[in-house]
Write an enzyme that holds these catalytic residues in place. Structure first.
Site, PDB file in Angstrom:
ATOM      1  CE1 TYR A 205      12.536  31.928   2.480  1.00 14.79           C
ATOM      2  CE2 TYR A 205      12.657  29.521   2.281  1.00 14.79           C
ATOM      3  CZ  TYR A 205      12.307  30.766   1.761  1.00 14.79           C
ATOM      4  OH  TYR A 205      11.732  30.834   0.528  1.00 14.79           O
TER       5      TYR A 205
ATOM      6  CG  MET B   9       8.601  23.666  -1.304  1.00 15.10           C
ATOM      7  SD  MET B   9       7.424  24.626  -2.250  1.00 15.10           S
ATOM      8  CE  MET B   9       6.578  25.535  -0.968  1.00 15.10           C
TER       9      MET B   9
ATOM     10  CE  LYS C  42      -0.151  -0.336   5.022  1.00 12.32           C
ATOM     11  NZ  LYS C  42      -0.900  -0.851   6.175  1.00 12.32           N
TER      12      LYS C  42
ATOM     13  NE  ARG D 280      -6.229   0.606  11.392  1.00 12.08           N
ATOM     14  CZ  ARG D 280      -5.011   0.424  10.874  1.00 12.08           C
ATOM     15  NH1 ARG D 280      -4.132   1.415  10.942  1.00 12.08           N
ATOM     16  NH2 ARG D 280      -4.669  -0.707  10.328  1.00 12.08           N
TER      17      ARG D 280
END
Ligand SMILES: *Cc1c(COP(=O)(O)O)cnc(C)c1O
Length: 348
Positions: free
Chosen positions: A250, A299, A40, A134
Site C-alpha cells: 500500500y 491487515m 488476565k 486506579r
C-alpha cells in the site's frame, strides 16, 4: 470437517518448559513468599486455557484474572478458590456468581464491600490504593466499619513504577504496610513481576507476576534468568520476482533498487503485527536468514525480502523476530502490548 480442524497459516509457538521455568524462577526470587500468576487478558495473549494448568502443575496456587468473563477459560483447570477477579463485583450477577462458584472477588471500593456483604459475603481479597489512583479502597477509607465485615484473604496493593528506581516504590510499600496494620487479613501481596526484584520487603506472602512469566523483562537484572516463551510463526503464501523500480505494498512506500525476490506472508495488523513494523520488522527463514519487512504491513499480509533465502516456496514457515525487549525498543510499543496484541487468528 469443521474449519477449526484446518491447518492455520499462523501459529504461536509456545514453550511450555520456559513458562514453567519462569514461574519457578519468580517463585524462587520471591523468597519466603509464594509466587502467584496474573493470567488476565487471555494469559497476556498467549492463551489462558493452556497456561493455567501448566502453572498449576509448576506449583502456583493463586491466579488473577481481570474480568469475570475470563473465568470460563481457566476454571476447567483450576479450583475456584485459587482464582481472584481483579475488577471486583460490579453487578449483582458477579456477586451471585462468586458466592455460587467460590471464586474470590477482589473488593476495590466501599461500594463493592457493601454489595458483597449484603449478598452474604464470604472469603474475598481487598485492593488498597497506595498511589496509583486506579482501583482500590483509599488509605483514608481503611477505618470504615464496612471493611471490618469482610473476610479478607489477600490484602493487595499494586506498584505504579516497580520497573524504575524511584522513591514511589518505598512510599507505596510503607502505605501497604500501614494498611496491613489496619485491616485484618490472611496474606499480604504487593509485588508484580518487577516488584519481585525490589527485594524481600516488597514480597509479603504472595507475589503476582504477569509479564515475566510470558518472557517479558521488566527490569534489566531479570534478563539473564527469564526465558522467552512465545514466538509467532507465519506461512509464506506467495513468492514473486520484481524488477528494479517496482514498488511494494500500500502507498508504494518501498521501491526496489534492483531486481529482487519478495514473499507475501499470512500476517498483518489484524493479527497484532501493527503498522509500526513497516520497514522495520524481520522474519526468519527456517535456516535463520533475516528477511526484512518491505513497505507497509497490511491487515492480513506482510511482504518480506527473500534475497537471503531465494529458495523458499509457498507453504514454507517463517518465524517472526519478536524478542520482547528488543521489539519494544524497535516499535515503541510496550512488552505488555506486544504480547496482548497477538490476535485470534494465531493457532495457539
Ligand atoms: C496485571 C497485574 C499484575 C501483573 O503485573 P506484571 O507487571 O505483568 O507482572 C499484578 N497485579 C495486578 C493488580 C495487576 O493488575
Amino acid at each position: 470437517m469443521h474449519p477449526d480442524c484446518l491447518q492455520a497459516p499462523l501459529r504461536l509457538d509456545f514453550d511450555d518448559d520456559a513458562l514453567i521455568a519462569n514461574w519457578t524462577t519468580l517463585d524462587r526470587l520471591s523468597g519466603a513468599a509464594r509466587a502467584g500468576a496474573a493470567i488476565k487478558a487471555n494469559g497476556y495473549g498467549t492463551g489462558a486455557a493452556h497456561v493455567a494448568p501448566l502453572l498449576l502443575r509448576a506449583g502456583c496456587r493463586d491466579f488473577f484474572v481481570a474480568h469475570w468473563g475470563e473465568l470460563a477459560d481457566v476454571l476447567p483447570a483450576l479450583e475456584p478458590g485459587m482464582v481472584s477477579v481483579l475488577h471486583g463485583p460490579l453487578f449483582e450477577s458477579d456477586v451471585a456468581y462468586a458466592r455460587h462458584s467460590g471464586v474470590k472477588p477482589v473488593i476495590n471500593s466501599l461500594e463493592q464491600a457493601r454489595r458483597w456483604i449484603a449478598s452474604g459475603g464470604g472469603r474475598c481479597d481487598l485492593m488498597v490504593d497506595t498511589g496509583m489512583n486506579r482501583l482500590g479502597v483509599a488509605m483514608e477509607q481503611l477505618g470504615n466499619e464496612v471493611l471490618q465485615g469482610l473476610d479478607v484473604d489477600l490484602l493487595i496493593s499494586h506498584l505504579v513504577a516497580a520497573e524504575e528506581d524511584t522513591p514511589l516504590n518505598e512510599r507505596q510499600r510503607q502505605r501497604w504496610r500501614e494498611a496491613c496494620q489496619i485491616v485484618a487479613h490472611q496474606r499480604a501481596s504487593l509485588a508484580n513481576s518487577a516488584g519481585i526484584a525490589l527485594g524481600e520487603a516488597y514480597h509479603g506472602q504472595v507475589t503476582r507476576p504477569g509479564i515475566a512469566l510470558y518472557g517479558g523483562v521488566p527490569r534489566a537484572e531479570m534478563a539473564p534468568v527469564i526465558r522467552p516463551v512465545v514466538r509467532p510463526q507465519a506461512a509464506l503464501l506467495q513468492v514473486r520476482d520484481i524488477a528494479a523500480g517496482e514498488t511494494v505494498g500500500y502507498n508504494a512506500t518501498f521501491t526496489a533498487s534492483t531486481a529482487m525476490r519478495v514473499g507475501t506472508v499470512a500476517l498483518g495488523y489484524a493479527d497484532g503485527y501493527l503498522r509500526c513494523w513497516s520497514g522495520k520488522g524481520v522474519l526468519r527463514s527456517p535456516g535463520g536468514c533475516a528477511l526484512p519487512v518491505l513497505g507497509r504491513v497490511s491487515m492480513d499480509l506482510t511482504i518480506v525480502d527473500l534475497s537471503a533465502a531465494p529458495d523458499l516456496l509457498e507453504g514454507d514457515w517463517l518465524s517472526v523476530d519478536y524478542a520482547l525487549e528488543e521489539a519494544a525498543r524497535t516499535t515503541g510499543l510496550s512488552q505488555y502490548e506486544l504480547l496482548t496484541l497477538l490476535g485470534r487468528r494465531f493457532r495457539r
